[in-house]
Write a protein that holds these residues in place. Structure first.
Motif, short mmCIF file in Angstrom:
data_model
loop_
_atom_site.label_atom_id
_atom_site.label_comp_id
_atom_site.label_asym_id
_atom_site.label_seq_id
_atom_site.Cartn_x
_atom_site.Cartn_y
_atom_site.Cartn_z
N HIS A 5 -16.35 21.43 34.98
CA HIS A 5 -17.32 21.00 36.08
C HIS A 5 -16.60 21.33 37.13
CE1 HIS A 5 -19.75 20.47 32.37
NE2 HIS A 5 -19.85 19.62 32.21
N SER A 6 -17.47 22.49 38.34
CA SER A 6 -17.11 22.18 39.52
C SER A 6 -16.92 20.64 40.65
CB SER A 6 -17.15 23.57 40.02
OG SER A 6 -19.20 23.73 40.35
N LYS A 7 -18.98 20.42 40.07
CA LYS A 7 -19.00 19.03 40.47
C LYS A 7 -19.10 17.99 39.78
CE LYS A 7 -21.80 20.12 44.78
NZ LYS A 7 -22.82 19.89 45.10
N GLY A 8 -19.16 16.77 39.95
CA GLY A 8 -18.97 15.49 38.60
C GLY A 8 -19.72 14.79 39.70
N SER A 9 -20.48 13.28 38.63
CA SER A 9 -21.31 12.45 39.60
C SER A 9 -21.18 11.54 38.01
CB SER A 9 -22.89 12.40 40.28
OG SER A 9 -23.49 13.22 39.48
N PHE A 10 -21.04 10.11 38.50
CA PHE A 10 -20.96 8.83 37.67
C PHE A 10 -21.57 7.87 38.74
CE2 PHE A 10 -19.32 5.60 35.66
CZ PHE A 10 -19.88 6.46 33.88
N PHE A 11 -22.42 7.30 38.09
CA PHE A 11 -23.20 6.31 38.10
C PHE A 11 -23.27 5.52 37.27
CE2 PHE A 11 -26.31 3.11 39.18
CZ PHE A 11 -26.29 2.29 40.53
N THR A 12 -22.69 3.74 37.54
CA THR A 12 -22.90 2.81 36.42
C THR A 12 -23.28 1.84 36.77
OG1 THR A 12 -21.63 1.74 34.02
CG2 THR A 12 -20.61 2.36 36.27
N THR A 13 -24.29 0.62 35.75
CA THR A 13 -24.65 -0.64 36.88
C THR A 13 -24.14 -1.46 35.76
OG1 THR A 13 -26.13 -1.91 37.98
CG2 THR A 13 -26.81 -0.49 36.80
N PHE A 14 -24.10 -2.81 35.89
CA PHE A 14 -23.62 -4.29 35.12
C PHE A 14 -24.13 -4.77 35.55
CE2 PHE A 14 -19.85 -2.10 36.44
CZ PHE A 14 -19.00 -3.22 36.65
N THR A 15 -24.37 -6.06 34.72
CA THR A 15 -23.72 -7.68 35.27
C THR A 15 -22.51 -8.27 35.23
OG1 THR A 15 -24.53 -8.49 33.32
CG2 THR A 15 -26.37 -8.23 34.47
N GLY A 16 -22.15 -9.90 35.78
CA GLY A 16 -21.43 -9.96 35.85
C GLY A 16 -20.78 -11.25 36.62
N LEU A 17 -19.51 -11.09 36.77
CA LEU A 17 -18.92 -12.11 37.96
C LEU A 17 -19.68 -11.88 39.32
CD1 LEU A 17 -15.72 -12.34 36.98
CD2 LEU A 17 -16.93 -13.52 35.91
N GLY A 18 -20.31 -13.37 40.17
CA GLY A 18 -20.33 -13.42 41.06
C GLY A 18 -21.60 -14.26 41.39
N PRO A 19 -22.52 -14.75 42.17
CA PRO A 19 -23.32 -15.10 43.34
C PRO A 19 -24.19 -14.20 42.64
CG PRO A 19 -21.61 -15.30 45.28
CD PRO A 19 -21.21 -14.14 44.07
N TRP A 20 -25.35 -15.14 42.29
CA TRP A 20 -27.03 -15.07 41.35
C TRP A 20 -27.40 -13.56 42.39
CZ3 TRP A 20 -28.78 -16.58 37.31
CH2 TRP A 20 -30.48 -16.75 37.40
N ALA A 21 -27.42 -12.59 40.95
CA ALA A 21 -27.81 -11.42 41.54
C ALA A 21 -26.76 -10.97 42.97
CB ALA A 21 -29.53 -12.27 42.11
N HIS A 22 -25.98 -11.17 43.20
CA HIS A 22 -25.40 -10.28 44.58
C HIS A 22 -24.45 -8.90 43.67
CE1 HIS A 22 -22.07 -10.38 48.10
NE2 HIS A 22 -21.36 -9.88 46.70
N ASP A 23 -24.51 -8.22 44.78
CA ASP A 23 -24.79 -6.65 44.32
C ASP A 23 -23.36 -6.23 45.14
OD1 ASP A 23 -24.96 -4.35 43.66
OD2 ASP A 23 -26.69 -3.48 45.65
N SER A 24 -22.29 -6.00 43.62
CA SER A 24 -21.23 -5.68 44.80
C SER A 24 -20.46 -4.38 44.05
CB SER A 24 -20.15 -6.61 44.03
OG SER A 24 -20.15 -7.70 43.68
N VAL A 25 -20.53 -2.80 45.38
CA VAL A 25 -20.59 -2.05 44.62
C VAL A 25 -19.33 -1.13 44.79
CG1 VAL A 25 -21.77 0.62 45.51
CG2 VAL A 25 -22.61 -1.59 45.62
N PHE A 26 -18.53 -0.87 43.88
CA PHE A 26 -17.29 -0.13 43.38
C PHE A 26 -17.34 1.23 43.42
CE2 PHE A 26 -17.71 -4.16 41.35
CZ PHE A 26 -16.81 -5.28 41.96
N VAL A 27 -16.67 1.65 44.60
CA VAL A 27 -15.95 3.73 45.12
C VAL A 27 -14.88 3.80 44.59
CG1 VAL A 27 -18.34 3.73 45.75
CG2 VAL A 27 -16.64 3.61 46.69
N MET A 28 -14.26 4.93 44.86
CA MET A 28 -13.31 5.29 44.04
C MET A 28 -12.50 5.93 45.79
SD MET A 28 -11.67 6.00 40.16
CE MET A 28 -11.41 7.74 40.44
N GLU A 29 -13.92 7.19 45.97
CA GLU A 29 -13.46 8.13 46.73
C GLU A 29 -13.15 8.00 48.48
OE1 GLU A 29 -11.15 10.32 45.55
OE2 GLU A 29 -12.49 10.01 43.47
#
Length: 158
Positions: A5-29
């Protein structure tokens, strides 16, 4: 053979480590990082942080990234030069120590009995550690997740 493809997007969400309901957002670019930083300034909730996982390495989260799901999907879906936007979002549940203790307890039960039913208290505890039953936690996670997904779509996809 991989789809191309010439364009791509991907989004995933999951639970894991960190304070209660704290939102960690990870990006590459870098472009995604700068845009998400602006977007997240308006976010309301118990807390959030943003990391560019290519730049942070072991300095940000509690663990070192050796490749990741975002890079994996990019390699599979997009040829060199493909326009790519990817984001991964993790919501905290319980303390790192409490999660570690739950994982160790469940592993101990599993090591003694591979057929232990899901109804076993240790397995139910582990389920709670990654998917809290608290309605307040669930409401906050859904609200935060929708905010980031909608912002990503509005900024990069539409």
């Amino acid at each position: 053979m991989s789809p191309v493809h010439s364009k791509g997007s991907f989004f995933t969400t999951f639970t894991g480590l960190g304070p209660w309901a704290h939102d960690s957002v990870f990006v590459m670019e870098a472009q995604c990082f700068d845009s998400m930083k602006e977007i997240l300034k308006g976010k309301k909730g118990p807390g959030w942080h943003l990391e560019n996982i290519k730049q942070q390495g072991a300095k940000g989260t509690a663990y070192t990234h050796h490749g990741n799901v975002l890079e994996g999907f990019k390699a599979y879906l997009c040829p060199e030069g493909c326009e790519w936007i990817a984001c991964s979002e993790e919501f905290g549940t319980y303390s790192n120590l409490k999660v570690l203790m739950g994982l160790r307890q469940e592993n101990s039960v599993w090591a003694r009995n591979h057929t232990c039913p899901i109804s076993h208290p240790t397995k139910q505890n582990l389920k709670e550690l990654f998917t809290p039953q608290s309605e307040a936690w669930r409401a906050q996670v859904l609200k935060s997740g929708r905010f980031v997904i909608n912002a990503m779509f509005d900024k990069f996809i539409s």
